[in-house]
Design a protein around this motif. Structure first.
Motif, PDB file in Angstrom:
ATOM      1  N   CYS A 163     -11.607 -13.904 -41.331  1.00 33.86           N
ATOM      2  CA  CYS A 163     -12.391 -15.052 -41.798  1.00 33.86           C
ATOM      3  C   CYS A 163     -12.633 -15.018 -43.296  1.00 33.86           C
ATOM      4  CB  CYS A 163     -13.735 -15.097 -41.069  1.00 33.86           C
ATOM      5  SG  CYS A 163     -14.792 -13.662 -41.394  1.00 33.86           S
ATOM      6  N   THR A 165     -19.501 -21.842 -44.013  1.00 36.75           N
ATOM      7  CA  THR A 165     -18.216 -21.620 -43.370  1.00 36.75           C
ATOM      8  C   THR A 165     -18.258 -22.272 -41.988  1.00 36.75           C
ATOM      9  OG1 THR A 165     -16.533 -19.967 -42.832  1.00 36.75           O
ATOM     10  CG2 THR A 165     -18.823 -19.412 -42.292  1.00 36.75           C
ATOM     11  N   THR A 166     -17.166 -22.200 -41.265  1.00 43.96           N
ATOM     12  CA  THR A 166     -17.080 -22.849 -39.961  1.00 43.96           C
ATOM     13  C   THR A 166     -16.547 -21.887 -38.905  1.00 43.96           C
ATOM     14  OG1 THR A 166     -14.888 -23.707 -40.541  1.00 43.96           O
ATOM     15  CG2 THR A 166     -16.782 -25.158 -40.903  1.00 43.96           C
ATOM     16  N   ASP A 214     -14.147 -22.127 -36.853  1.00 46.40           N
ATOM     17  CA  ASP A 214     -12.694 -22.015 -36.703  1.00 46.40           C
ATOM     18  C   ASP A 214     -12.073 -20.970 -37.629  1.00 46.40           C
ATOM     19  OD1 ASP A 214     -12.959 -23.330 -39.099  1.00 46.40           O
ATOM     20  OD2 ASP A 214     -11.894 -25.138 -38.480  1.00 46.40           O
ATOM     21  N   ARG A 215     -12.863 -20.444 -38.582  1.00 44.07           N
ATOM     22  CA  ARG A 215     -12.374 -19.371 -39.439  1.00 44.07           C
ATOM     23  C   ARG A 215     -12.294 -18.047 -38.683  1.00 44.07           C
ATOM     24  NH1 ARG A 215     -12.714 -20.197 -44.924  1.00 44.07           N
ATOM     25  NH2 ARG A 215     -11.492 -18.259 -44.981  1.00 44.07           N
ATOM     26  N   CYS A 216     -13.011 -17.959 -37.577  1.00 47.84           N
ATOM     27  CA  CYS A 216     -12.994 -16.737 -36.753  1.00 47.84           C
ATOM     28  C   CYS A 216     -11.933 -16.914 -35.668  1.00 47.84           C
ATOM     29  CB  CYS A 216     -14.368 -16.485 -36.137  1.00 47.84           C
ATOM     30  SG  CYS A 216     -14.433 -14.977 -35.106  1.00 47.84           S
ATOM     31  N   THR A 217     -10.698 -16.577 -35.972  1.00 49.05           N
ATOM     32  CA  THR A 217      -9.599 -16.792 -35.016  1.00 49.05           C
ATOM     33  C   THR A 217      -9.702 -15.934 -33.754  1.00 49.05           C
ATOM     34  OG1 THR A 217      -8.228 -15.271 -36.312  1.00 49.05           O
ATOM     35  CG2 THR A 217      -8.000 -17.606 -36.768  1.00 49.05           C
TER      36      THR A 217
END
Length: 266
Positions: free
Chosen positions: A222, A239-240, A242-245
């Motif tokens: 992230c 942040t959002t 979706d940054r944490c894959t």
């Protein structure tokens, strides 16, 4: 209303096919029998297409009739459709009754749990927004015109049209108990004439609560030094999710559902 990546994949797959979109369009105005649908579609794999649509929560089978769900109807209707006009108070709103549990299907997030579609009548229509202050963990979505309620790991969605969906349900007894409690609290509010309140108690979410649902791998994907610092950035809306894959992995599906609900309160 799907919340996990797996559920959204089912929806995308179901709607990517022209035959399935045609089935939904035919059901938009009224229900149809399987026989009539077969005549209209004339496709040898009709049962397969109907199964995919049902698994995605876009259609349902009521006895001998095929129907479009509220979620399916929302997916067909234009994005600029005028939302249901919220009421200013509950005056004139009629008491509701839970009339049926329409579907009882395995929950994609956890196959040991279930997701259900139930029906309350008469529909609450624009009164749905007024119910938000009744539940500490509740959020009215202006975009969808629905009330989202979190009760532990269970997510309840109340539609203005009368439908209610619930995820992470253990069995029919739990479903009936939650629906009865929901009906009682709504009818009590209607009887007392409760009004919308901007000062109603809301969930207080801090970075520690967000952190406990993150993977905890400190993988740096992230761009942050740790999951803890990522939680702080999420809290500050810097942040959002979706940054944490890693959250897209199957084992974190329930965590992602919790986090999406928590983010609604920030």
């Amino acid at each position: 209303m799907p919340g996990s990546p797996e559920e959204m994949k089912l929806v995308s797959n179901a709607m990517s096919n022209a035959i399935r979109r045609k089935i939904m369009t035919l059901l938009k105005d009224s229900s149809m029998s399987r026989e009539d649908m077969s005549k209209a579609i004339g496709h040898p794999m009709l049962d397969y297409h109907l199964q995919l649509l049902q698994q995605a929560g876009l259609t349902e089978i009521m006895g001998e009739k095929l129907e479009l769900t509220d979620f399916g109807r929302n997916m067909l209707e234009p994005r600029n459709k005028k939302p249901v006009e919220p009421k200013k108070d509950l005056l004139g709103t009629k008491p509701i009754e839970v009339v049926e549990i329409r579907q009882f299907l395995p929950c994609i997030a956890d196959n040991s749990k279930y997701r259900i579609i139930a029906r309350m009548e008469p529909p609450l229509e624009g009164a749905v927004k007024l119910l938000e202050p009744l539940y500490p963990r509740a959020r009215y979505s202006e975009n969808l015109g629905v009330l989202i309620i979190q009760k532990g790991s269970i997510i309840i969605t109340v539609y203005s049209t009368g439908n209610v969906t619930m995820t992470m349900i253990s069995d029919t007894d739990e479903a009936e108990e939650i629906l009865n409690d929901l009906m009682k609290s709504i009818n009590d509010a209607i009887r007392k004439g409760i009004k919308a309140s901007s000062s109603g108690e809301k969930v207080r979410v801090d970075h520690n609560e967000i952190y406990k649902y993150l993977p905890g791998t400190n993988c740096h994907i992230c761009g942050e030094q740790s999951c803890y610092s990522f939680a702080i950035r999420l809290m500050a809306k810097e942040t959002t999710l979706d940054r944490c894959t890693p959250l897209l992995e199957q084992k974190y599906t329930v965590n992602l559902e919790h986090l999406k609900v928590l983010m609604e309160y920030l």
